[in-house]
Motif scaffolding. Structure first.
Motif, mmCIF file in Angstrom:
data_model
loop_
_atom_site.group_PDB
_atom_site.id
_atom_site.type_symbol
_atom_site.label_atom_id
_atom_site.label_comp_id
_atom_site.label_asym_id
_atom_site.label_seq_id
_atom_site.Cartn_x
_atom_site.Cartn_y
_atom_site.Cartn_z
ATOM 1 N N PRO A 154 -51.018 40.315 40.348
ATOM 2 C CA PRO A 154 -50.649 41.232 39.257
ATOM 3 C C PRO A 154 -50.127 42.558 39.774
ATOM 4 C CG PRO A 154 -53.039 41.061 39.471
ATOM 5 C CD PRO A 154 -52.461 40.032 40.383
ATOM 6 N N SER A 155 -49.104 43.081 39.115
ATOM 7 C CA SER A 155 -48.564 44.398 39.455
ATOM 8 C C SER A 155 -49.132 45.470 38.529
ATOM 9 C CB SER A 155 -47.037 44.392 39.354
ATOM 10 O OG SER A 155 -46.624 44.004 38.048
ATOM 11 N N THR A 156 -49.519 45.058 37.328
ATOM 12 C CA THR A 156 -50.119 45.972 36.349
ATOM 13 C C THR A 156 -51.234 45.245 35.615
ATOM 14 O OG1 THR A 156 -47.972 47.053 36.011
ATOM 15 C CG2 THR A 156 -49.670 47.484 34.377
ATOM 16 N N VAL A 157 -52.320 45.967 35.358
ATOM 17 C CA VAL A 157 -53.470 45.408 34.643
ATOM 18 C C VAL A 157 -53.764 46.281 33.434
ATOM 19 C CG1 VAL A 157 -55.956 45.021 34.750
ATOM 20 C CG2 VAL A 157 -54.514 44.331 36.673
ATOM 21 N N THR A 158 -53.896 45.651 32.274
ATOM 22 C CA THR A 158 -54.253 46.383 31.057
ATOM 23 C C THR A 158 -55.573 45.842 30.529
ATOM 24 O OG1 THR A 158 -51.924 46.695 30.486
ATOM 25 C CG2 THR A 158 -53.542 47.041 28.734
ATOM 26 N N VAL A 159 -56.559 46.707 30.409
ATOM 27 C CA VAL A 159 -57.872 46.332 29.884
ATOM 28 C C VAL A 159 -57.975 46.855 28.456
ATOM 29 C CG1 VAL A 159 -60.355 46.500 30.220
ATOM 30 C CG2 VAL A 159 -58.846 46.498 32.200
ATOM 31 N N SER A 160 -58.454 46.021 27.553
ATOM 32 C CA SER A 160 -58.534 46.434 26.149
ATOM 33 C C SER A 160 -59.789 45.900 25.483
ATOM 34 C CB SER A 160 -57.289 45.954 25.385
ATOM 35 O OG SER A 160 -57.208 44.545 25.423
ATOM 36 N N ARG A 161 -60.152 46.560 24.380
ATOM 37 C CA ARG A 161 -61.277 46.126 23.543
ATOM 38 C C ARG A 161 -60.790 46.149 22.106
ATOM 39 N NH1 ARG A 161 -65.516 50.274 23.977
ATOM 40 N NH2 ARG A 161 -64.196 51.301 22.433
ATOM 41 N N ASP A 162 -60.905 45.017 21.400
ATOM 42 C CA ASP A 162 -60.394 44.971 20.035
ATOM 43 C C ASP A 162 -61.448 45.418 19.029
ATOM 44 O OD1 ASP A 162 -62.138 42.844 19.713
ATOM 45 O OD2 ASP A 162 -60.591 41.317 19.474
ATOM 46 N N CYS A 173 -47.503 39.583 35.914
ATOM 47 C CA CYS A 173 -47.120 38.901 37.164
ATOM 48 C C CYS A 173 -45.689 38.399 37.057
ATOM 49 C CB CYS A 173 -48.032 37.707 37.446
ATOM 50 S SG CYS A 173 -49.786 38.089 37.535
ATOM 51 N N GLU A 174 -45.063 38.244 38.214
ATOM 52 C CA GLU A 174 -43.736 37.645 38.276
ATOM 53 C C GLU A 174 -43.863 36.163 38.591
ATOM 54 O OE1 GLU A 174 -40.985 39.514 40.900
ATOM 55 O OE2 GLU A 174 -40.291 40.895 39.354
ATOM 56 N N ASP A 175 -42.958 35.368 38.004
ATOM 57 C CA ASP A 175 -42.998 33.932 38.248
ATOM 58 C C ASP A 175 -41.582 33.378 38.198
ATOM 59 O OD1 ASP A 175 -43.932 31.406 38.695
ATOM 60 O OD2 ASP A 175 -44.549 31.038 36.623
ATOM 61 N N ASP A 176 -41.358 32.286 38.914
ATOM 62 C CA ASP A 176 -40.072 31.593 38.868
ATOM 63 C C ASP A 176 -40.044 30.711 37.634
ATOM 64 O OD1 ASP A 176 -38.935 32.582 41.261
ATOM 65 O OD2 ASP A 176 -40.244 31.259 42.411
ATOM 66 N N VAL A 177 -38.970 30.817 36.865
ATOM 67 C CA VAL A 177 -38.851 30.036 35.637
ATOM 68 C C VAL A 177 -37.584 29.202 35.704
ATOM 69 C CG1 VAL A 177 -38.704 30.113 33.132
ATOM 70 C CG2 VAL A 177 -40.005 31.858 34.344
ATOM 71 N N ALA A 178 -37.730 27.930 35.444
ATOM 72 C CA ALA A 178 -36.569 27.043 35.407
ATOM 73 C C ALA A 178 -35.984 27.035 34.007
ATOM 74 C CB ALA A 178 -36.981 25.628 35.818
ATOM 75 N N ALA A 179 -34.677 27.232 33.911
ATOM 76 C CA ALA A 179 -34.020 27.223 32.603
ATOM 77 C C ALA A 179 -34.168 25.842 31.967
ATOM 78 C CB ALA A 179 -32.552 27.585 32.759
ATOM 79 N N ALA A 180 -34.463 25.809 30.692
ATOM 80 C CA ALA A 180 -34.630 24.546 29.990
ATOM 81 C C ALA A 180 -33.288 23.834 29.884
ATOM 82 C CB ALA A 180 -35.196 24.790 28.598
ATOM 83 N N PRO A 181 -33.280 22.516 29.897
ATOM 84 C CA PRO A 181 -32.018 21.775 29.769
ATOM 85 C C PRO A 181 -31.345 22.062 28.437
ATOM 86 C CG PRO A 181 -33.915 20.301 29.562
ATOM 87 C CD PRO A 181 -34.441 21.620 30.036
ATOM 88 N N ALA A 182 -30.036 22.218 28.469
ATOM 89 C CA ALA A 182 -29.280 22.547 27.257
ATOM 90 C C ALA A 182 -29.278 21.368 26.290
ATOM 91 C CB ALA A 182 -27.859 22.928 27.623
ATOM 92 N N THR A 183 -29.178 21.684 25.009
ATOM 93 C CA THR A 183 -29.105 20.654 23.981
ATOM 94 C C THR A 183 -28.077 21.094 22.951
ATOM 95 O OG1 THR A 183 -30.319 19.554 22.205
ATOM 96 C CG2 THR A 183 -31.043 21.764 22.798
#
Length: 299
Positions: A154-162, A173-183
């Motif tokens: 994680p590059s940033t953390v946010t703590v909260s209470r509702d 966080c950063e992640d690699d995302v594969a583009a969905a197949p076109a339709t």
């Protein structure tokens, strides 16, 4: 395989703090609110009195001076990172205001439905999948309902209470995302009350009416709240019970809409939905409750 792209994702988890951690976070929430409101007060005085803008750097220098006073010396007892982040958020709010993209920033109420504090990389430690915040000797007890991407930190953390008293932590966080197949598929959506949406294919998605299903429980909780003496401990317990029912309804609604949206986007290249002015529809006393329960705006 689709093209790989880097994207930032927030992974939100529930956690259960110890008494010491809860006390530390509650103090941090209070200090974040105080710093934000005090900086907003100074900026408002400068803007409305002299039409002078105060920068983030000037606000940060003010924070340093506030910590040196006897009255606000307690600000040094919590991590400085969330306090600086509060000033950055205020700076962003004013940037949007001056660009005429948003209204003038508002003060944060003492009794707000959600309290939060944001930590950047210097304000927490992430080791072996365990998160330890600044000023805390022990890591948080996080219930990892789904794993983070392999090798992600994680590059940033946010703590909260509702409002229901539940604690959450959001990890950016950063992640690699594969583009969905076109339709080539396209779909039109008509929002409604009886059927939440009617698709141009003829399919109708029933409205689950989450609020109506818990209406009796919600009414009972509100009646109990109305009988409690103001500012008493029992009233706070009753308020918490009301908030838990609302949270239950909101969680179910959000989960249902998320699954519906995900399905529509994956199955179609083009999605067309009517342009509804939900704000005006909510002014209709007869329809307001049903429209709110359907949550067209969130859809």
């Amino acid at each position: 395989m689709g093209r790989q792209v880097k994207r930032a994702f927030k992974y939100r988890y529930r956690f259960y703090p110890t008494g010491e951690q809860a006390a530390e976070l509650s103090r941090t929430f209070g200090c974040v609110r105080l710093v934000y409101n005090k900086a907003l007060e100074e900026r408002t005085r400068a803007w409305r009195g002299e039409e002078r803008r105060i920068s983030y750097a000037q606000s940060s220098a003010m924070l340093t001076e506030w910590k040196k006073t006897e009255e606000l010396a307690f600000l040094t007892e919590v991590s400085s990172v969330p306090l600086q982040q509060a000033l950055r958020h205020l700076q962003a709010a004013f940037t949007h205001f001056f660009a005429k993209r948003a209204k003038y920033p508002r003060f944060k109420a003492r009794k707000q439905s959600r309290a939060a504090a944001e930590y950047t990389r210097s304000g927490f430690a992430w080791r072996d999948g365990r998160l330890t915040l600044a000023k805390m000797p022990e890591p948080l007890d996080i219930r990892m309902s789904r794993p983070l991407p392999k090798g992600a930190e994680p590059s940033t953390v946010t703590v909260s209470r509702d409002a229901a008293g539940r604690w959450f932590v959001s990890l950016l966080c950063e992640d690699d995302v594969a583009a969905a197949p076109a339709t080539t598929a396209a779909v039109g959506i008509d929002a409604g009350i009886t059927s939440l949406v009617t698709l141009s294919t003829g399919e109708k998605v029933a409205n689950p009416k989450h609020e109506r299903r818990d209406r009796v429980r919600l009414a009972k909780a509100h009646r109990e709240l109305s009988r409690k003496r103001k500012d008493s401990a029992n009233r706070e317990k009753a308020r918490r019970r009301v908030a838990k029912v609302h949270a239950r309804v909101a969680d179910r609604r959000r989960d249902f809409l998320h699954k519906l949206n995900t399905r529509l986007v994956r199955e179609n290249q083009t999605v067309v939905i009517e342009d509804l002015t939900v704000r005006n529809l909510l002014k209709n006393a007869t329809l307001a409750r049903a429209v709110s329960d359907a949550s067209w705006a969130e859809l």
